[in-house]
Design a protein around this motif. Structure first.
Motif, PDB file in Angstrom:
ATOM      1  N   HIS D 125       0.826  -1.200   0.000  1.00 46.22           N
ATOM      2  CA  HIS D 125       0.000   0.000   0.000  1.00 46.22           C
ATOM      3  C   HIS D 125       0.857   1.246   0.000  1.00 46.22           C
ATOM      4  N   ALA D 126       0.433   2.207  -0.794  1.00 47.05           N
ATOM      5  CA  ALA D 126       0.998   3.550  -0.671  1.00 47.05           C
ATOM      6  C   ALA D 126      -0.163   4.471  -0.362  1.00 47.05           C
ATOM      7  N   ASP D 127      -0.083   5.147   0.753  1.00 45.30           N
ATOM      8  CA  ASP D 127      -1.154   6.107   1.042  1.00 45.30           C
ATOM      9  C   ASP D 127      -0.568   7.464   1.360  1.00 45.30           C
ATOM     10  N   GLY D 128      -1.444   8.409   1.566  1.00 41.44           N
ATOM     11  CA  GLY D 128      -0.975   9.752   1.862  1.00 41.44           C
ATOM     12  C   GLY D 128      -2.151  10.634   2.174  1.00 41.44           C
ATOM     13  N   CYS D 129      -1.892  11.620   3.020  1.00 45.60           N
ATOM     14  CA  CYS D 129      -2.966  12.543   3.371  1.00 45.60           C
ATOM     15  C   CYS D 129      -3.048  13.707   2.396  1.00 45.60           C
ATOM     16  N   LEU D 131      -1.360  14.960  -1.757  1.00 52.54           N
ATOM     17  CA  LEU D 131      -0.770  14.402  -2.981  1.00 52.54           C
ATOM     18  C   LEU D 131       0.749  14.290  -2.862  1.00 52.54           C
ATOM     19  N   ALA D 132       1.387  15.218  -2.166  1.00 53.16           N
ATOM     20  CA  ALA D 132       2.840  15.164  -2.011  1.00 53.16           C
ATOM     21  C   ALA D 132       3.255  13.936  -1.211  1.00 53.16           C
ATOM     22  N   GLU D 133       2.574  13.714  -0.106  1.00 54.87           N
ATOM     23  CA  GLU D 133       2.898  12.549   0.712  1.00 54.87           C
ATOM     24  C   GLU D 133       2.644  11.262  -0.072  1.00 54.87           C
ATOM     25  N   ARG D 152      -3.933   4.528  -1.877  1.00 55.14           N
ATOM     26  CA  ARG D 152      -5.015   4.938  -0.969  1.00 55.14           C
ATOM     27  C   ARG D 152      -4.784   6.385  -0.616  1.00 55.14           C
ATOM     28  N   PHE D 153      -5.821   7.182  -0.679  1.00 55.71           N
ATOM     29  CA  PHE D 153      -5.603   8.615  -0.549  1.00 55.71           C
ATOM     30  C   PHE D 153      -6.516   9.263   0.485  1.00 55.71           C
ATOM     31  N   GLY D 154      -5.924  10.162   1.224  1.00 55.39           N
ATOM     32  CA  GLY D 154      -6.732  11.071   2.038  1.00 55.39           C
ATOM     33  C   GLY D 154      -7.079  10.531   3.408  1.00 55.39           C
ATOM     34  N   HIS D 206      -3.222  12.042 -10.512  1.00 55.16           N
ATOM     35  CA  HIS D 206      -1.938  12.609 -10.100  1.00 55.16           C
ATOM     36  C   HIS D 206      -0.816  11.572 -10.206  1.00 55.16           C
ATOM     37  N   VAL D 207      -1.079  10.369  -9.724  1.00 56.22           N
ATOM     38  CA  VAL D 207      -0.053   9.323  -9.739  1.00 56.22           C
ATOM     39  C   VAL D 207       0.286   8.919 -11.171  1.00 56.22           C
TER      40      VAL D 207
END
Lengths: 414, 414, 414, 414
Positions: D125-129, D131-133, D152-154, D206-207
């Motif tokens: 998994h790659a997530d982030g709160c 877009l930069a993260e 996974r985003f947000g 974005h990705v």
């Protein structure tokens, strides 16, 4: 046993629309229930069905046997599943549920298993004759806290309803210019499906651009397109991500929903015209629609509506019960009880109550910040000031729906 | 233009059953039409629908635009496809076709393209409480020239119809012994589906053995079996080669006809309860049934009935329109016109007219040697002696159908 | 708000079978509810699920929000729809409905809309090792007033249940002779499907000839046939007109019911093993079965069972809830409440209660003349004498079902 | 014969999640096997199922008859196909395969026919709160050699799991603002499906723009959308060419995958919640999905998982077995063996092991450059340091999943 002592019809029009509610009185002093059987366009026939046919059938019977009485009322005329009789049955059925919950000392939602949410999200209509007016109306609703808005563009109300009157404006668009009509075409509310689709698409784009993606947009076709136009239109609407498209197809064209499903992901809501299980059951069993939105009194009352909500849940379909101005506050409160207990509740249409309506129907649910709240009284929770109701008599001349016509004069479904 | 000048409802009961017919009067002196809108159990609501709702809608309009007026009446209440409104629409629609044919100076069959046959084969009921009585009744019909007989065994009439009355005999079998009912069960017409099926099978075998294969046998389940019983029963009936099995399934169970088709070759006739295209269209499009037998006034009149006959022809299905005692002679004559012009006519149910009925409705078609003959007068060909009709007023207490109950007391579809 | 104060598991075996019931106590002194979560073969795992997992989840929550709590319990483990967790959820769900109806001061059937019948017709098992013994047992039941009898021939009980034990008799037939087994085959309850089918067909013929058509015959295949054998067997049973054939196919073979439907009119009842909506919903939506007969606690309690009854009604399917000896009297009473309010009730399986059971569970429904009657107390109506229950502890060694084997030694589904 | 001498449950939580593994000891000194039966949220009930119910059933039996024992364990409780019992069966079944391969002196993949590939491609998994993260996390994975990344985003983790805790963050998005909730709504992890879909679409765009088309993108809906939203969302994701979309629909909505298939080419992966053949078989037979990704212990162990891989191969469907943090290293290694021998292997989810985990479970497979490698030891290849395992006891308070709620407070599937 608590027996049914009397069944009385009250006709009243505090909001200008003819409402029909029924009071079921019981052998228990002070114990009575109210139910809605409003079919504005044919309210006299419903009144006759209640007074002349159902009342003699149910007098003296056990008010606690709600399902038995529903079956008796529904099957005892032999022919069934139509709007006049369903509304008559609904009025008594709803009143019996009101009585049942009052006997239990519980709000109806509590009797049915308890709330799954505190309140129901609602939507109202925003229309406009031009884009500026439309934007103003959408903005006003968002500022009120609404998160769902139904968009209608280029026209005024659904149509006038004066008896014998053939003019008026068609739903969703300006009158078609006389120059494109054939000579001698009859008077009526002229309506151009192509013009309607084009103008609605541009309005929807405008609203999305103006208000972004936070607001949920809805639109009602009102069953006025041919099946092939309806499917193409639903697909063209995809970029605007509707919450749902309402009544894209008429009750006579329901089997086209299979093709609709294979052609577009625009969610489909349908049902306000339904009276017959053969209308709703195949749509649900095939998962061809996304929302059921029957008019609860038109389908025969709370007894069948609860069952449909349950079936819809099993098939992954949500509810969005019909809630126009020609549902009485008792009917709106009944919708709300259904909404509070169904896991698959989607959204609720709501016509706001006027001050006078609140006086005639004490106990009306409250609207705040996009939600509709129950009052937590036992039963349905709405009463009727019968004296006051009499001051707003029904208008027998207001019983006709729009005569919508295509540019060439063809009378179309309304 | 010939305008509609008035619409009047006549209620009369010369045969003991409440009939509702409508007279449409025109701007042309002496030119009027008659139509049937009989819904015995709910006739007051139909009367209200005609007088309060449809009459103001059609007054002054062009009587010659039959299809336009049908659409207007059907769609103008917005909610539609139910028994009360369909009967109201039918009454006016039939009267407009009567007027149209009178204007042309032709019998209705002639206006519609001319006769395909001189008369229509009919069937009536033969019942009996024991096999001897049943045989006597079958024999009497054969001696009258009938080649089709509908068999009913072990019971009397479909049920009493007294208001509020809960007793009476159930269709198709003797009352279930009280000893097999649970304590405290409500009064009603008790009915045992298993007993009914067994006794009917033995009766059918008896009639086949007694009368051979020359006579066509029919049987009416009257929608009182569960789907699984109905299919098994139809299969068990195969050895007796029925002409058709009538109403094996109720309107709420129509999708089971697919399974019926895969399990038995007993021909299926269905439709007397239908009010909604979603009831009849899928059955025809899937070729799941063999005969359509709608009650013409219940489906909205001659305009939709002719269309259904046309669609049935395309799908290889025959007609057998509903023709019980609660169709007026005007309705029976209208059925006959349909029968004469449809290539896919199958058979016609007929309740014979009494002498009094023939006086109230001058021009009744004639029955001879198993056939029903038109009188070749312009229009539908039947008139009403309004004075005489008044002498046989409807009985408001006779509006309820049987309360049929299973042995355990469950109220079932009638 | 009435809060959940405690959740306690009671294990008891007054009838020799391990029963698991749960008491939900509330913040209201004296207000509590009882629910059944009996899964005899795996009762310790259910006990753990209630005590270790669900109890901490529901303590302190609002007992009136039954549907919300059902959802919380069902979804909160993430994985779901299996027998251990469903029974645990059922025990609490049933107790919450008991509490809800007690709050309303109504029997549960009344809370749910009122009785449609006074009592529920039941059936029990008649078995025999030879035709004479079988006839004696059938006769005894008919003399008791039973109108439905389930026939089992040639064997004894379903099998022993001793831990680690591999012998015992298989369901529905004598042990297969050792001479036809391969050398070295394991011990177990040997079972020959062909022998079973032949002997059952001859038994069924014998019973029909002996007792005529008045009695309804049922038979349980117990999911032990291959699909092709099951369909052929169902068709061969047609002459004996079964009321239903039970569990002809195992849960892993359900899609074969489509072929079953097209090949035979023998009515199909299925469901006692079901735990998952993907087992029951397609069977109902396709109308491939005639009766649903889930084990209510195995499907997750009254909340889902009521929904399934409603869905079944819409699709023309009847109910016949599982009612064996390993349902507690609380579970049997819950079945009865469902039976009283469902229009599509078919029949109820019943294992009669012993005197001791009636003492441990005061308020047991009464059996009289083929019917099962409720006691009309508020709630489910059955209580538990907890002191007495302790005197009949569960036997941890009795947790295994039969090891049924084919003649060649293959272990088959039980 | 090598007999089963003991069955012991080890509970340990070296990664903070409650793991359940089982050791099957045999009559052969030093010969034992390990299997995974981890059901984190309900581990006590699984423990009871193994210790109280399965252990007495299998003690003393032939450890080499793996399929016979699987059938015995699966069918011997009669009710089956649920998460608690399947995990219990899986633990023993997996241990028996471990023993079998150890007896053969081969790694499990070798016993099963030999490797088709050297290692299995995995994703994490790659997530982030923001877009930069998110980009940072994706980049880190690509630099590690990963060619598949799940986005996974947000939001943060799927949710907290503290007993009785009602807060926490919902999967896939920030908590919904309190201002849009109705008054009085319960506490919980609020979740807005529309906000989730919008933010995920923008993250995916974005990705793709940032990292180009070389990397495979995956996304997990986690069964939290309504069917109509899920289908529309899958279609909107098409431009980003997902490797697969995971669990777009919940187990109760699987029949909607037919409509999914007709509306979008986004590949569908599903199965982590499945326990029942009626969940997976129709999806495969209809070719409605593209990847099966069951949780091997939840479906009952390696015996059924191998069969499903075989069926999937026949129907053109690939495997992507569930591999989250609540699978023990023994379970992960078992997945890997499956991956090495299936021609239709797709990809493997992997939660990287911590140092401590590797110490508790010596023999963990190795991860290098996007691939997961077996250690080529006989059997599954992973052992347990039982002493060390005891130092990381399970936390009984961590047994509840998120209480996810819609903005209006409705409790939704997790």
């Amino acid at each position: 046993m608590i027996a049914i002592r009397d069944v009385r019809v009250i006709l009243t029009a505090p909001m200008g629309r003819n409402l029909l509610v029924v009071k079921v009185e019981t052998s228990e002093p002070g114990l009575y229930g109210w139910g809605c059987g409003t079919f504005t366009q044919r309210y006299q026939a419903v009144r006759s069905a209640v007074v002349d046919h159902l009342r003699p059938l149910v007098l003296g019977r056990d008010a606690g046997r709600v399902e038995e009485l529903w079956r008796l009322m529904m099957f005892n005329g032999y022919w069934r599943n139509g709007p006049v009789l369903n509304n008559a049955v609904s009025a008594i059925d709803m009143a019996l549920w009101d009585i049942k919950a009052k006997c239990a000392g519980m709000p109806l939602y509590d009797l049915w298993g308890g709330k799954l949410r505190e309140a129901a999200a609602v939507y109202q209509h925003a229309d406009g004759c031009d884009l500026a007016e439309l934007s103003d109306h959408v903005r006003a609703q968002i500022e009120q806290g609404m998160r769902h808005v139904r968009i209608r563009f280029g026209g005024s109300a659904v149509g006038t309803r004066q008896s014998g009157e053939v003019g008026g404006l068609a739903y969703g668009g300006p009158t078609v210019a006389a120059s494109v009509r054939p000579d001698g075409a009859l008077d009526g509310a002229y309506y151009d499906p192509q013009m309607y689709m084009r103008s609605t698409l541009s309005a929807m784009e405008h609203v999305r651009v103006t208000f972004g993606n936070e607001v949920e947009l809805l639109h009602d076709v009102h069953e006025r397109l041919t099946p092939s136009d309806a499917i193409a239109f639903a697909k063209q609407l995809e970029p605007y991500r509707l919450f749902f498209l309402e009544d894209a197809l008429s009750p006579e064209d329901l089997s086209w929903y299979g093709h609709m499903r294979h052609n577009t992901t625009t969610p489909q809501a349908v049902g306000e015209l339904f009276n017959n299980p053969n209308e709703w059951l195949p749509l649900m069993a095939n998962r061809w629609i996304d929302f059921v939105r029957m008019h609860v009194s038109q389908m025969g009352g709370l007894t069948p509506a609860r069952k449909v909500a349950t079936i819809a849940e099993a098939f992954g379909i949500r509810t969005a019960w019909h809630g126009p101005g020609d549902v009485s506050p008792i009917g709106h409160a009944a919708n709300l009880h259904l909404n509070l207990v169904s896991s698959n509740f989607g959204v609720q249409e709501l016509q706001p109550f006027t001050e006078i309506t609140r006086e005639v129907f004490p106990g009306c649910p409250e609207f705040r910040q996009g939600y509709f709240y129950p009052n937590d009284q036992p039963g349905i929770g709405v009463d009727v000031d019968e004296k006051l109701a009499e001051k707003y008599p029904c208008d027998p001349s207001v019983i006709q729906w729009t005569q919508a016509r295509l540019p060439d004069g063809t009378l179309v479904k309304p």
